[in-house]
Structures are given as C-alpha cells and as structure tokens.
Motif scaffolding. Structure first.
Motif, PDB file in Angstrom:
ATOM      1  N   VAL A 103       0.834  -1.200   0.000  1.00 23.95           N
ATOM      2  CA  VAL A 103       0.000   0.000   0.000  1.00 23.95           C
ATOM      3  C   VAL A 103       0.868   1.249   0.000  1.00 23.95           C
ATOM      4  O   VAL A 103       0.648   2.193  -0.783  1.00 23.95           O
ATOM      5  N   MET A 104       1.870   1.272   0.853  1.00 25.42           N
ATOM      6  CA  MET A 104       2.726   2.448   0.967  1.00 25.42           C
ATOM      7  C   MET A 104       3.530   2.676  -0.307  1.00 25.42           C
ATOM      8  O   MET A 104       3.694   3.813  -0.755  1.00 25.42           O
ATOM      9  N   LEU A 152      -5.933   6.608  -2.386  1.00 26.33           N
ATOM     10  CA  LEU A 152      -5.632   5.563  -1.411  1.00 26.33           C
ATOM     11  C   LEU A 152      -6.793   4.587  -1.275  1.00 26.33           C
ATOM     12  O   LEU A 152      -6.590   3.395  -1.043  1.00 26.33           O
ATOM     13  N   THR A 153      -8.025   5.103  -1.407  1.00 26.43           N
ATOM     14  CA  THR A 153      -9.194   4.217  -1.302  1.00 26.43           C
ATOM     15  C   THR A 153      -9.230   3.235  -2.461  1.00 26.43           C
ATOM     16  O   THR A 153      -9.693   2.093  -2.306  1.00 26.43           O
ATOM     17  N   ILE A 154      -8.767   3.666  -3.622  1.00 25.87           N
ATOM     18  CA  ILE A 154      -8.720   2.767  -4.784  1.00 25.87           C
ATOM     19  C   ILE A 154      -7.572   1.780  -4.643  1.00 25.87           C
ATOM     20  O   ILE A 154      -7.695   0.594  -4.971  1.00 25.87           O
ATOM     21  N   ILE A 155      -6.446   2.245  -4.132  1.00 25.81           N
ATOM     22  CA  ILE A 155      -5.254   1.405  -4.005  1.00 25.81           C
ATOM     23  C   ILE A 155      -5.521   0.169  -3.150  1.00 25.81           C
ATOM     24  O   ILE A 155      -5.172  -0.950  -3.528  1.00 25.81           O
ATOM     25  N   VAL A 156      -6.128   0.367  -1.969  1.00 23.58           N
ATOM     26  CA  VAL A 156      -6.304  -0.772  -1.056  1.00 23.58           C
ATOM     27  C   VAL A 156      -7.210  -1.841  -1.658  1.00 23.58           C
ATOM     28  O   VAL A 156      -6.959  -3.049  -1.502  1.00 23.58           O
ATOM     29  N   PHE A 157      -8.251  -1.425  -2.367  1.00 22.83           N
ATOM     30  CA  PHE A 157      -9.163  -2.408  -2.953  1.00 22.83           C
ATOM     31  C   PHE A 157      -8.566  -3.051  -4.200  1.00 22.83           C
ATOM     32  O   PHE A 157      -8.802  -4.232  -4.467  1.00 22.83           O
ATOM     33  N   GLN A 158      -7.794  -2.295  -4.961  1.00 25.59           N
ATOM     34  CA  GLN A 158      -7.137  -2.889  -6.123  1.00 25.59           C
ATOM     35  C   GLN A 158      -6.065  -3.884  -5.696  1.00 25.59           C
ATOM     36  O   GLN A 158      -5.871  -4.923  -6.354  1.00 25.59           O
ATOM     37  N   LEU A 159      -5.378  -3.616  -4.615  1.00 24.61           N
ATOM     38  CA  LEU A 159      -4.406  -4.579  -4.096  1.00 24.61           C
ATOM     39  C   LEU A 159      -5.107  -5.848  -3.628  1.00 24.61           C
ATOM     40  O   LEU A 159      -4.616  -6.965  -3.855  1.00 24.61           O
ATOM     41  N   TRP A 160      -6.244  -5.680  -2.969  1.00 25.32           N
ATOM     42  CA  TRP A 160      -7.017  -6.850  -2.545  1.00 25.32           C
ATOM     43  C   TRP A 160      -7.423  -7.689  -3.749  1.00 25.32           C
ATOM     44  O   TRP A 160      -7.293  -8.926  -3.732  1.00 25.32           O
ATOM     45  N   LEU A 161      -7.863  -7.041  -4.827  1.00 29.08           N
ATOM     46  CA  LEU A 161      -8.230  -7.768  -6.045  1.00 29.08           C
ATOM     47  C   LEU A 161      -7.016  -8.453  -6.666  1.00 29.08           C
ATOM     48  O   LEU A 161      -7.084  -9.612  -7.081  1.00 29.08           O
ATOM     49  N   THR A 228      -9.406   1.997   5.655  1.00 32.29           N
ATOM     50  CA  THR A 228      -9.392   1.053   6.771  1.00 32.29           C
ATOM     51  C   THR A 228     -10.053  -0.264   6.382  1.00 32.29           C
ATOM     52  O   THR A 228      -9.529  -1.356   6.652  1.00 32.29           O
ATOM     53  N   GLY A 229     -11.215  -0.171   5.734  1.00 29.40           N
ATOM     54  CA  GLY A 229     -11.915  -1.387   5.306  1.00 29.40           C
ATOM     55  C   GLY A 229     -11.128  -2.171   4.273  1.00 29.40           C
ATOM     56  O   GLY A 229     -11.070  -3.403   4.329  1.00 29.40           O
ATOM     57  N   GLY A 230     -10.507  -1.461   3.316  1.00 32.75           N
ATOM     58  CA  GLY A 230      -9.714  -2.145   2.297  1.00 32.75           C
ATOM     59  C   GLY A 230      -8.491  -2.830   2.878  1.00 32.75           C
ATOM     60  O   GLY A 230      -8.145  -3.951   2.484  1.00 32.75           O
ATOM     61  N   CYS A 231      -7.830  -2.185   3.831  1.00 38.71           N
ATOM     62  CA  CYS A 231      -6.672  -2.806   4.494  1.00 38.71           C
ATOM     63  C   CYS A 231      -7.100  -4.039   5.282  1.00 38.71           C
ATOM     64  O   CYS A 231      -6.396  -5.061   5.286  1.00 38.71           O
ATOM     65  N   ALA A 232      -8.249  -3.954   5.939  1.00 37.67           N
ATOM     66  CA  ALA A 232      -8.752  -5.107   6.700  1.00 37.67           C
ATOM     67  C   ALA A 232      -9.031  -6.285   5.779  1.00 37.67           C
ATOM     68  O   ALA A 232      -8.687  -7.436   6.097  1.00 37.67           O
ATOM     69  N   LEU A 233      -9.622  -6.020   4.605  1.00 36.39           N
ATOM     70  CA  LEU A 233      -9.881  -7.093   3.645  1.00 36.39           C
ATOM     71  C   LEU A 233      -8.584  -7.710   3.136  1.00 36.39           C
ATOM     72  O   LEU A 233      -8.467  -8.937   3.025  1.00 36.39           O
ATOM     73  N   GLY A 234      -7.616  -6.834   2.790  1.00 39.37           N
ATOM     74  CA  GLY A 234      -6.353  -7.336   2.257  1.00 39.37           C
ATOM     75  C   GLY A 234      -5.577  -8.159   3.261  1.00 39.37           C
ATOM     76  O   GLY A 234      -5.054  -9.232   2.923  1.00 39.37           O
ATOM     77  N   ILE A 235      -5.496  -7.690   4.493  1.00 38.58           N
ATOM     78  CA  ILE A 235      -4.770  -8.433   5.526  1.00 38.58           C
ATOM     79  C   ILE A 235      -5.480  -9.738   5.850  1.00 38.58           C
ATOM     80  O   ILE A 235      -4.847 -10.786   6.040  1.00 38.58           O
TER      81      ILE A 235
END
Length: 246
Positions: A103-104, A152-161, A228-235
């Motif tokens: 993410v960073m 950042l909101t797009i990044i976390v969900f795209q990483l999860w995908l 926060t939600g996207g990071c929780a999904l990814g982790i």
C-alpha cells in the motif's frame, strides 16, 4: 520489518518498466485534455479553471484509476509466479506489514505522479498563454492532495483484487468498469460511497466549487473508512488464504 518490506518492494520496481507507464499516462492525458481545451477556447473562457476541467477529466476520471490498477497488479505479479506467495508468507514478517508495504509503495508512486501531473498542468497553461491573462487557481493544490487521498481508497481495494486474482489484466479491466460505475454514482449524488467517485470529488474533475468545512470533513472521513476497510480485507486475505493454491 516494515522498512525491509518496503525495500523489497522498491527492488522489484527499481529496474522495471513501470516507470515508463507512470510517466506516459499522465503525459497522454494532459495532451488529450490540452488539445480539447485548445480547440474549444471560444467556449472554454475561464482560463486555468477551464484548462483544469479538460486535463483533469481525462486524467482523474480515467487514466489515474487505470494507472493505480496497473501499479497494484504489478506489485503482486512476482508473488503469483511459481507460488512465491508461499515464500513471502512463511518469512518472519507479519502479513499486515507485507500488505501495508505494498500500500505504501503504490501510494508513494501515485503521490509523485500527482506532482508530475501538476507540473504538466502548469506547463500546459504556459503553452496556452494563460499566465498573461488569468490568475492561477490556488485551489489546484487542494485538488492534487485530495485526489491523492482519494486514490488511497482505490489502491487498497485494487491490491485486494490483485492478490486474489492471478491474472494481470483482469483487475485492470475491473478498474475500467469501476470508473463508469463511479461516474454514474457521482451524477446520482452518491459519490461519497464509492472510491472512484471520491477521486472525482477530490480532484474537482466535474465541479470546481470549493468544499465547505463540513463537506471536506465528510470527504476525509469516507476516505479513512474506505482505506481502513480495504486494508482489513487485504490483511484478512493474506491470513486466511490457502497460499498453496495461488
């Protein structure tokens, strides 16, 4: 350990061709927007603001979300090869740090892309001769920073995908579809409830009206909730996934 994870992500990117994409897409979007502004100056009479509507429309609405998706897919590409997720997740590093490092790293790249786009916008204005006739809009710095926050909101969900899907192209394709969903939600007045719509709002793509303190606070809160939600999904994905099936 987070620093070492960041170093590992940097080494993957350092000698890649990702840098070419990071440069080309903002240039392309600026050229398209500038050409549209140049050919319609009889209609677009608001100087720097009119130029911003054109260049930010192509950049913020289409090219930037796609660029984010490409970056996220790229930083997960090596892990999908030869089941390298197994090696990553058996290292003595917390899975949360693995995800946060990605993410960073993507966030840092997009921050510099935002600054590069700002420089391109200023250059386009000088080429169009705007400084001689119009005042430079101070709001542009807020648009750039809010656009980065929304990204950042797009990044976390795209990483999860990208962690769930081995294909490089499929997450990018999903991002393209999400752009049109976000545009529809923005027009419907529901822009605060979708990451791509937040980017449209943050960068002032379709409306350059200044945000009130309440609107800015709501915008920031929604960005924090999505991140926060996207990071929780990814982790959670990294903790619970059967990595042998990657």
């Amino acid at each position: 350990m987070l620093r070492r994870c960041l170093e590992a992500e940097w080494r993957k990117l350092r000698h890649s061709r990702m840098w070419l994409i990071l440069l080309v897409l903002p240039v392309l979007s600026t050229l398209i927007g500038f050409a549209n502004y140049w050919m319609n100056q009889a209609i677009l009479r608001n100087g720097w603001y009119s130029l911003w509507t054109q260049v930010s429309l192509f950049y913020g609405e289409f090219f930037l979300p796609i660029l984010i998706a490409i970056c996220c897919a790229f930083v997960c590409r090596l892990e999908h090869v030869n089941r390298n997720w197994n090696m990553v997740l058996t290292a003595p590093v917390a899975v949360s740090q693995v995800f946060l490092a990605k993410v960073m790293m993507v966030s840092i790249l997009i921050f510099f892309v935002q600054l590069f786009f700002l420089a391109l916008y200023i250059c386009a204005g000088f080429v169009a001769g705007l400084p001689a006739h119009f005042t430079f809009p101070p709001e542009v710095f807020g648009w750039i920073m809010r656009g980065w926050l929304a990204s950042l909101t797009i990044i976390v969900f795209q990483l999860w995908l990208s962690m769930r899907i081995q294909s490089f192209a499929l997450p990018v394709g999903i991002s393209v579809c999400s752009v049109f969903i976000g545009l529809g939600l923005y027009v419907s007045g529901l822009g605060l409830f979708f990451p791509q719509s937040l980017l449209t709002i943050g960068m002032g793509v379709l409306s350059q009206d200044s945000m009130t303190v309440g609107e800015l606070g709501t915008f920031v809160v929604m960005c924090v909730l999505f991140v926060t939600g996207g990071c929780a999904l990814g982790i959670r994905r990294l903790i619970r996934a059967d990595v042998m099936s990657q």
